[in-house]
Scaffold this active site. Structure first.
Site, PDB file in Angstrom:
ATOM      1  N   GLU A 106      -8.685  46.584  25.726  1.00 28.99           N
ATOM      2  CA  GLU A 106      -8.053  47.780  26.315  1.00 28.99           C
ATOM      3  C   GLU A 106      -8.413  49.031  25.522  1.00 28.99           C
ATOM      4  O   GLU A 106      -8.567  50.113  26.093  1.00 28.99           O
ATOM      5  CB  GLU A 106      -6.526  47.564  26.400  1.00 28.99           C
ATOM      6  CG  GLU A 106      -6.182  46.567  27.501  1.00 28.99           C
ATOM      7  CD  GLU A 106      -4.909  45.762  27.268  1.00 28.99           C
ATOM      8  OE1 GLU A 106      -4.068  46.179  26.454  1.00 28.99           O
ATOM      9  OE2 GLU A 106      -4.777  44.700  27.901  1.00 28.99           O
ATOM     10  N   HIS A 112      -9.451  45.615  20.554  1.00 31.25           N
ATOM     11  CA  HIS A 112      -8.917  44.984  21.769  1.00 31.25           C
ATOM     12  C   HIS A 112      -9.657  45.570  22.975  1.00 31.25           C
ATOM     13  O   HIS A 112     -10.003  46.755  22.985  1.00 31.25           O
ATOM     14  CB  HIS A 112      -7.408  45.252  21.871  1.00 31.25           C
ATOM     15  CG  HIS A 112      -6.756  44.435  22.936  1.00 31.25           C
ATOM     16  ND1 HIS A 112      -6.812  44.784  24.269  1.00 31.25           N
ATOM     17  CD2 HIS A 112      -6.069  43.264  22.874  1.00 31.25           C
ATOM     18  CE1 HIS A 112      -6.164  43.863  24.977  1.00 31.25           C
ATOM     19  NE2 HIS A 112      -5.699  42.936  24.154  1.00 31.25           N
ATOM     20  N   ASN A 116       0.716  40.175  20.842  1.00 28.79           N
ATOM     21  CA  ASN A 116       0.394  41.585  21.064  1.00 28.79           C
ATOM     22  C   ASN A 116       1.339  42.120  22.136  1.00 28.79           C
ATOM     23  O   ASN A 116       1.197  41.789  23.312  1.00 28.79           O
ATOM     24  CB  ASN A 116      -1.067  41.688  21.528  1.00 28.79           C
ATOM     25  CG  ASN A 116      -1.447  43.101  21.950  1.00 28.79           C
ATOM     26  OD1 ASN A 116      -0.711  44.058  21.682  1.00 28.79           O
ATOM     27  ND2 ASN A 116      -2.584  43.240  22.617  1.00 28.79           N
ATOM     28  N   GLU A 149     -11.478  37.008  23.334  1.00 34.97           N
ATOM     29  CA  GLU A 149     -10.646  37.300  24.498  1.00 34.97           C
ATOM     30  C   GLU A 149     -11.541  37.689  25.669  1.00 34.97           C
ATOM     31  O   GLU A 149     -11.951  38.856  25.786  1.00 34.97           O
ATOM     32  CB  GLU A 149      -9.702  38.462  24.195  1.00 34.97           C
ATOM     33  CG  GLU A 149      -8.750  38.207  23.048  1.00 34.97           C
ATOM     34  CD  GLU A 149      -7.499  39.062  23.168  1.00 34.97           C
ATOM     35  OE1 GLU A 149      -6.420  38.476  23.240  1.00 34.97           O
ATOM     36  OE2 GLU A 149      -7.597  40.289  23.234  1.00 34.97           O
ATOM     37  N   LYS A 162       1.619  45.074  23.176  1.00 39.11           N
ATOM     38  CA  LYS A 162       1.031  46.218  23.881  1.00 39.11           C
ATOM     39  C   LYS A 162       2.069  47.362  23.941  1.00 39.11           C
ATOM     40  O   LYS A 162       2.878  47.492  23.044  1.00 39.11           O
ATOM     41  CB  LYS A 162       0.546  45.809  25.267  1.00 39.11           C
ATOM     42  CG  LYS A 162      -0.312  44.553  25.227  1.00 39.11           C
ATOM     43  CD  LYS A 162      -1.048  44.325  26.490  1.00 39.11           C
ATOM     44  CE  LYS A 162      -1.731  42.976  26.432  1.00 39.11           C
ATOM     45  NZ  LYS A 162      -2.759  42.811  27.420  1.00 39.11           N
ATOM     46  N   SER A 178      -4.366  35.147  28.896  1.00 41.94           N
ATOM     47  CA  SER A 178      -3.444  34.377  29.733  1.00 41.94           C
ATOM     48  C   SER A 178      -3.070  33.022  29.128  1.00 41.94           C
ATOM     49  O   SER A 178      -2.950  32.027  29.847  1.00 41.94           O
ATOM     50  CB  SER A 178      -4.004  34.214  31.148  1.00 41.94           C
ATOM     51  OG  SER A 178      -4.165  35.487  31.750  1.00 41.94           O
ATOM     52  N   GLY A 230      -4.371  39.226  30.860  1.00 44.24           N
ATOM     53  CA  GLY A 230      -3.334  39.722  31.768  1.00 44.24           C
ATOM     54  C   GLY A 230      -3.596  39.403  33.235  1.00 44.24           C
ATOM     55  O   GLY A 230      -2.951  39.955  34.121  1.00 44.24           O
TER      56      GLY A 230
END
Ligand code: PEP
Length: 246
Positions: free
Chosen positions: A94, A92, A5, A164, A7, A209, A170
């Site tokens: 985010e 996701h 991904n 996730e 992003k 991560s 991240g």
């Protein structure tokens, strides 16, 4: 399966250089690893053309909840399919956090992706405060229940799940292999409760991560079927090293 991904990173030229670097070394990967890259929308067409026949699949990071029409700024699942996009990331963290995507919207997006023949990679995961208050199983169950468990079995059979944990995305903090396996096993058991033996085939990816140094241990777990990789997928060397660990 190992999916990257990207992003909101890279210009088209940088993206093309990155995918070129991946293509040049794709033969180093063990047989049977599906490699997917999910760049920004602007990159999908040129990257898809560049990677045609390379064995690398192209995915999008999002799609519209509606089929077509007056939805300024949106990109439909059918449009993704029309440029050769075979996967789409849906839900996701985010998107859930910054764009308020809830179960209702995500169900519509999933429906659109399935309708267009684009495989959804559906993301779920708990926030740090939810894990700290030991509500992670409850949260994961709810995220599956409202969206995935409502699908009919033939649609369910086409879905990829990505676990996730939000606190690991991240942040450099990875779930331990044991923590990840515990949730993956719980996800599979929950899916099996509704879909029976079909759940054995469902790819359940880990994301958060993931890097070359921890990928092998994560992928060795019984219910971890691959990875969804953010930061490390922006470096061809690291992304390929992760895929080789599969
Ligand atoms: C992601 O964004 O899906 C992700 C897993 O990011 P990172 O690997 O950077 O934690």
């Amino acid at each position: 399966m190992v999916a990257g991904n990207w992003k909101m990173n890279t210009t088209v030229a940088q993206g093309l250089a990155l995918s070129q670097a991946l293509m040049e070394r794709i033969s180093e990967l063990p047989q049977g690893v599906t490699l997917v890259v999910a760049p920004p929308f602007t990159h999908l067409f040129p990257l898809g053309k560049q990677m045609e026949g390379s064995g690398i699949e192209v995915g999008a990071q999002n799609c519209a909840a509606n089929q077509e029409g007056a939805y300024t700024g949106e990109v439909s699942a059918e449009m993704l399919a029309s440029v050769g996009c075979t996967y789409v990331i849906i839900g996701h963290s985010e998107r859930r956090t910054y764009y308020g995507e809830d179960d209702g919207v995500l169900t519509k997006k999933l429906t659109q992706a399935l309708r267009a023949g684009v495989t959804p990679i559906f993301c779920i995961g708990e926030q740090l405060r939810e894990r700290e208050s030991e509500r992670h199983f409850e949260v994961i169950h709810a995220q599956l229940k409202e969206v995935i468990l409502t699908l009919n079995p033939s649609d369910f059979a086409k879905v990829v799940i990505a676990y996730e944990p939000v606190w690991a995305i991240g942040t450099g903090k990875t779930a331990t292999a044991e923590q990840a396996q515990e949730i993956h096993a719980f996800i599979r058991k929950t899916l099996a409760g509704t879909f029976g033996a079909l759940a054995v085939q469902t790819p359940i990816l880990y994301g958060g991560s993931c890097k070359p140094s921890n990928a092998a241990e994560l992928f060795a777990q019984a219910d971890i079927d691959g990875g969804l990789i953010g930061g490390a997928s922006l470096q061809a060397e690291d992304f390929l090293a992760i895929a080789k660990a599969f």
